[in-house]
Design a protein around this motif. Structure first.
Motif, PDB file in Angstrom:
ATOM      1  N   GLY A   1       0.782  -1.232   0.000  1.00  0.00           N
ATOM      2  CA  GLY A   1       0.000   0.000   0.000  1.00  0.00           C
ATOM      3  C   GLY A   1       0.809   1.275   0.000  1.00  0.00           C
ATOM      4  N   ASN A   2       2.146   1.171  -0.111  1.00  0.00           N
ATOM      5  CA  ASN A   2       2.996   2.362  -0.175  1.00  0.00           C
ATOM      6  C   ASN A   2       3.103   2.781  -1.644  1.00  0.00           C
ATOM      7  N   LEU A   3       2.065   3.484  -2.118  1.00  0.00           N
ATOM      8  CA  LEU A   3       1.962   3.769  -3.549  1.00  0.00           C
ATOM      9  C   LEU A   3       3.034   4.740  -4.031  1.00  0.00           C
ATOM     10  N   GLN A   4       3.334   5.763  -3.246  1.00  0.00           N
ATOM     11  CA  GLN A   4       4.352   6.727  -3.659  1.00  0.00           C
ATOM     12  C   GLN A   4       5.730   6.073  -3.707  1.00  0.00           C
ATOM     13  N   GLY A   5       6.032   5.244  -2.701  1.00  0.00           N
ATOM     14  CA  GLY A   5       7.304   4.523  -2.712  1.00  0.00           C
ATOM     15  C   GLY A   5       7.407   3.588  -3.899  1.00  0.00           C
ATOM     16  N   ALA A   6       6.290   2.916  -4.225  1.00  0.00           N
ATOM     17  CA  ALA A   6       6.255   2.014  -5.373  1.00  0.00           C
ATOM     18  C   ALA A   6       6.495   2.778  -6.669  1.00  0.00           C
ATOM     19  N   LYS A   7       5.808   3.901  -6.818  1.00  0.00           N
ATOM     20  CA  LYS A   7       5.959   4.709  -8.034  1.00  0.00           C
ATOM     21  C   LYS A   7       7.392   5.193  -8.196  1.00  0.00           C
ATOM     22  N   GLN A   8       7.998   5.652  -7.107  1.00  0.00           N
ATOM     23  CA  GLN A   8       9.357   6.170  -7.153  1.00  0.00           C
ATOM     24  C   GLN A   8      10.357   5.083  -7.550  1.00  0.00           C
ATOM     25  N   ASP A   9      10.234   3.888  -6.947  1.00  0.00           N
ATOM     26  CA  ASP A   9      11.189   2.810  -7.243  1.00  0.00           C
ATOM     27  C   ASP A   9      11.036   2.278  -8.662  1.00  0.00           C
ATOM     28  N   ILE A  10       9.798   2.121  -9.116  1.00  0.00           N
ATOM     29  CA  ILE A  10       9.588   1.570 -10.463  1.00  0.00           C
ATOM     30  C   ILE A  10      10.009   2.588 -11.513  1.00  0.00           C
ATOM     31  N   HIS A  11       9.779   3.874 -11.226  1.00  0.00           N
ATOM     32  CA  HIS A  11      10.292   4.931 -12.110  1.00  0.00           C
ATOM     33  C   HIS A  11      11.817   4.864 -12.182  1.00  0.00           C
TER      34      HIS A  11
END
Length: 623
Positions: free
Chosen positions: A486-496
Motif C-alpha cells: 500500500g505504499n503507492l508513492q514509494g512504489a511509483k518512485q522505485d519503479i520509475h
C-alpha cells in the motif's frame, strides 16, 4: 603415389567415422539433460526475442543489438528457428550442438589433409578435438552454441583457403563466423601462419597485404565486440583489481593453465574465477606461470624452430587464446573451457608431430588407444556434470568451495524447483562468502517473499540497492513490494527509477500503470499501459489495466471489448470475467453479469461469490 593418397584418405575417413561413433556414445547421455540456469534462461528459455514475429524489425533488432554483451546475430537466429520448431525442448538443442561438433570434425579433417599432415598427426588431432574433456562445455552447454557455430564457419573458411578455393569463399565464411561470435577475429593471423608453414620463402609483409581485407573485417568486429561488451558492463570488470604490471603474469598463467589442462584434464569447472590479490600482489603461482611461459617460448624458439609442424601447432594454439587470456578483462572469470575448442587443434597437431617423430607404429598404436580411452572416460564423466543446474553448480562448489557463485547457482535451482528453505540456505552461504553479491540478495528476497517473510525480503532488497545503486531489478522488485503493502508513492518512485536505469519492458510499464491507477492518475496509467502494449501487443496484464481504466472513466463499451480480449489468457481470465460482470451490472444487464460472475467462480475467483449470491441466486430463488 595416387593409390597411397587414396588409401590414406580412406583410412582417415574410417578413423573419423569410428571417432564420431565413440563421441556419440560418450555424449549420448546429454540428450536427456535439461537446460541450466547458466545463461540458458537469458539466451533461450526466457529470451523475449525468440517469441517475436519474424519480420524486418526482428532482423534489425538482432543485427543491431547484443546478447549479454556479445554480438551473436546468426547464433540468435538459429535459436529463433529452433524455438519456433521445437519450443523449449532441450534435447533438440543438444542434438544440434552434437551435430555441429561432428561437422566441425569433418571440416578439420579437410584442413589437415590440405596441409598435407600425415596420418598420425591427423588422427591425433581429430581424436583430441572430438574427445578431449575440455570440449564438453562447448558441446553440452546449450548457451555455448556460438562457439560451435563460429567454429563451423571458421574451419570452413580455413578449409577453403588451404584447399585453394576462390578467396571470396573464404571471406564469406569468415564473415559468417564473425556474425556468430567475435572470437573468430583471430582468423587472419592464422592465415598468415599457414602462409609461413607452406612457404619456403615466406615474406610477412606480402602475406599481411594479401589478407588485408580479412584484417579489416577483424578490426571492425573487434571494435563492435568492445562496444557491446562495454555497453553491457563486462569489459574490464577487473580493471581496478589488476594493473598493467599484472597483465603479463595473468596472460602467462592462462597459457600455462590451458597447457596443463590439455595434459591433465582434471579439476574442471564451468567457471574459473580470477585470483584474489593479497596486499596488492597476485598469488605466487601467477608470477611463476609468467616466467614459465616466457621460458617455454625461449626454449621453443631455440630448440624447436626447425620443426615446422610443431611450431605451427603451437602458434595456432597461441593465436586462438591470445585475445581471451586477460589481455582484456571481460567478466569475473579468468579462463574458460570453451576457449580451447579450436585452440586444442594446435596442441593436437604438435602432439601428433611429436608422436610420429619419436614413436614407431606399435608403441604409437598402444599410446593412441590408451590416450583416447582415458580421454573418452573423462569426457563421459564430464558430460554428466551438465545434467542440470544442480549437478553443474555442485561441481563448481567442489572446485571452489570458498567462492559464493556456486552456492548462488544452487540456490537458484532450488528456488525454481520450489525448495524454498534450501534456496535460502544456499543464498545465505553465498552472501556470507562474498562481501559484494547483490544478485544473491535479490534472489533471497524472492525466496523470503514466497514464505511471506516480507520484512526480511525488504531488508535484502534494501541491501542489494545499497551494494549496487544502479540495480534496476532490485528497484523494480522493491517497488512491487511497496505496491503490495500500500505504499503507492514509494512504489511509483522505485519503479520509475528502474525504468530510468533501462528496465524498459512490458512488465515494468504495466506495473507502473497499476500503481498510477491506484493513485487515480488515470492519464499516466493509460500512457504506461499503451507503452507496455507497444512492446508486446499480446501482454494481457497491460490490456487488463486498460480495461480497468476504461471502466473507471465510464467508457463501458471500450472496457467490455478489452475485457473480452483478456478471456483467452488463463492467468487473467478470472479477474477479467469478474470485472466484465461488474460492467454489465453497471448497465443493469444482470443476465450477462451473472454469467460472467459464474465463470469467475469457476476459475476460483472467490471475490465473485458474494456478488453471485446477492444478484443471481436471490433472483432465481422462489419467494
Amino acid at each position: 603415389m595416387l593409390e597411397e593418397k587414396l588409401k590414406n584418405k580412406q583410412t582417415l575417413y574410417r578413423t573419423l567415422a569410428v571417432l564420431c561413433i565413440i563421441s556419440l556414445v560418450v555424449y549420448a547421455q546429454m540428450f536427456s539433460h535439461s537446460f541450466v540456469s547458466l545463461d540458458d534462461d537469458e539466451l533461450i528459455t526466457q529470451n523475449p526475442l525468440l517469441k517475436q514475429p519474424f519480420n524486418l524489425e526482428f532482423l534489425k533488432t538482432i543485427f543491431s543489438s547484443h546478447q549479454m554483451g556479445h554480438y551473436l546475430p546468426i547464433t540468435t537466429l538459429t535459436y529463433y528457428v529452433q524455438f519456433a520448431l521445437f519450443g523449449n525442448n532441450p534435447a533438440s538443442y543438444k542434438a544440434v550442438s552434437f551435430l555441429l561438433h561432428v561437422l566441425n570434425a569433418f571440416w578439420l579433417m579437410g584442413i589437415l589433409r590440405g596441409l598435407n599432415l600425415n596420418k598420425t598427426i591427423s588422427i591425433c588431432t581429430l581424436g583430441i578435438f572430438l574427445l578431449h574433456p575440455l570440449q564438453v562445455e562447448s558441446v553440452a552447454w546449450i548457451s555455448a552454441r556460438s562457439t560451435l557455430l563460429f567454429s563451423f564457419f571458421y574451419l570452413g573458411a580455413l578449409n577453403f583457403y588451404v584447399r585453394q578455393k576462390p578467396y571470396y569463399w573464404m571471406l564469406f565464411m569468415f564473415t559468417l563466423a564473425l556474425l556468430c561470435k567475435s572470437q573468430a577475429l583471430s582468423l587472419p593471423l592464422v592465415l598468415v601462419v599457414i602462409d609461413w608453414y607452406r612457404s619456403d620463402n615466406f615474406k610477412m609483409f606480402t602475406s599481411i597485404k594479401k589478407h588485408l581485407f580479412s584484417f579489416l573485417l577483424s578490426f571492425c568486429a573487434g571494435v563492435l565486440a568492445i562496444y557491446f561488451s562495454k555497453q553491457f558492463g563486462t569489459l574490464e570488470v577487473n580493471a581496478s583489481a589488476f594493473t598493467l604490471f599484472d597483465k603479463p603474469f595473468l596472460f602467462g598463467y592462462c597459457m600455462v593453465f590451458y597447457v596443463l589442462k590439455f595434459v591433465a584434464p582434471i579439476g574442471l569447472s564451468a567457471l574459473y574465477f580470477s585470483a584474489d590479490k593479497i596486499e596488492g600482489y597476485l598469488p605466487l603461482w601467477y608470477y611463476m606461470s609468467g616466467f614459465i611461459f616466457l621460458g617455454g617460448c625461449v626454449w621453443i624458439y631455440f630448440k624447436l624452430k626447425e620443426h615446422k609442424q610443431i611450431v605451427f601447432g603451437l602458434l595456432f594454439f597461441f593465436i586462438q587464446l591470445f585475445l581471451v587470456s586477460q589481455i582484456f578483462s571481460v567478466g569475473q572469470v579468468i579462463t574458460a573451457d570453451r576457449y580451447t575448442y579450436l585452440a586444442y587443434i594446435g596442441l593436437g597437431i604438435s602432439t601428433g608431430s611429436l608422436f610420429s617423430k619419436y614413436l614407431s607404429f606399435k608403441p604409437l598404436l598402444i599410446a593412441g588407444v590408451l590416450c583416447f580411452s582415458v580421454l573418452g572416460g573423462l569426457t563421459f564423466m564430464r558430460v554428466s556434470v551438465w545434467q542440470n543446474a544442480k549437478t553443474l553448480y555442485s561441481s563448481i562448489i567442489k572446485v571452489y568451495p570458498e567462492k559464493g557463485y556456486g552456492y548462488y547457482g544452487l540456490g537458484s535451482y532450488f528456488l525454481e524447483s520450489g525448495q524454498i528453505d534450501n534456496a535460502i540456505k544456499e543464498y545465505s552461504r553465498a552472501i556470507e562468502l562474498e562481501s559484494y553479491f547483490p544478485n544473491a540478495l535479490l534472489n533471497r528476497s524472492s525466496a523470503y517473499l514466497k514464505k511471506r517473510q516480507i520484512d526480511l525480503a525488504l531488508q535484502d532488497l534494501n541491501d542489494a540497492i545499497n551494494q549496487n545503486k544502479t540495480y534496476k531489478e532490485a528497484y523494480f522488485n522493491r517497488g512491487v513490494l511497496y505496491h503490495n503493502r500500500g505504499n503507492l508513492q514509494g512504489a511509483k518512485q522505485d519503479i520509475h527509477k528502474s525504468l530510468h536505469l533501462g528496465n524498459r519492458n512490458e512488465k515494468v510499464y504495466t506495473k507502473l500503470s497499476q500503481v498510477t491507477f491506484d493513485l487515480k492518475e488515470y492519464k499516466a496509467s493509460m500512457q504506461y499501459a499503451d507503452s507496455a502494449l507497444a512492446i508486446n501487443s499480446q501482454y494481457t496484464k497491460a490490456l487488463l489495466c486498460k480495461a480497468n481504466l476504461y471502466f473507471s472513466i465510464g467508457d463501458l463499451n471500450a472496457a467490455k471489448t478489452a475485457y473480452l480480449k483478456c478471456l483467452n489468457d488463463t492467468g487473467a481470465k478470472a479477474e477479467a470475467c469478474f470485472n466484465l460482470a461488474n460492467v454489465y451490472a453497471t448497465e443493469s444487464d444482470f443476465f450477462q453479469a451473472c454469467q460472467y460472475w459464474r465463470m469467475a467462480l469457476q476459475n476460483n475467483f472467490n471475490k465473485a461469490k458474494d456478488y453471485y449470491q446477492r444478484y443471481c441466486l436471490e433472483q432465481t430463488t422462489p419467494r
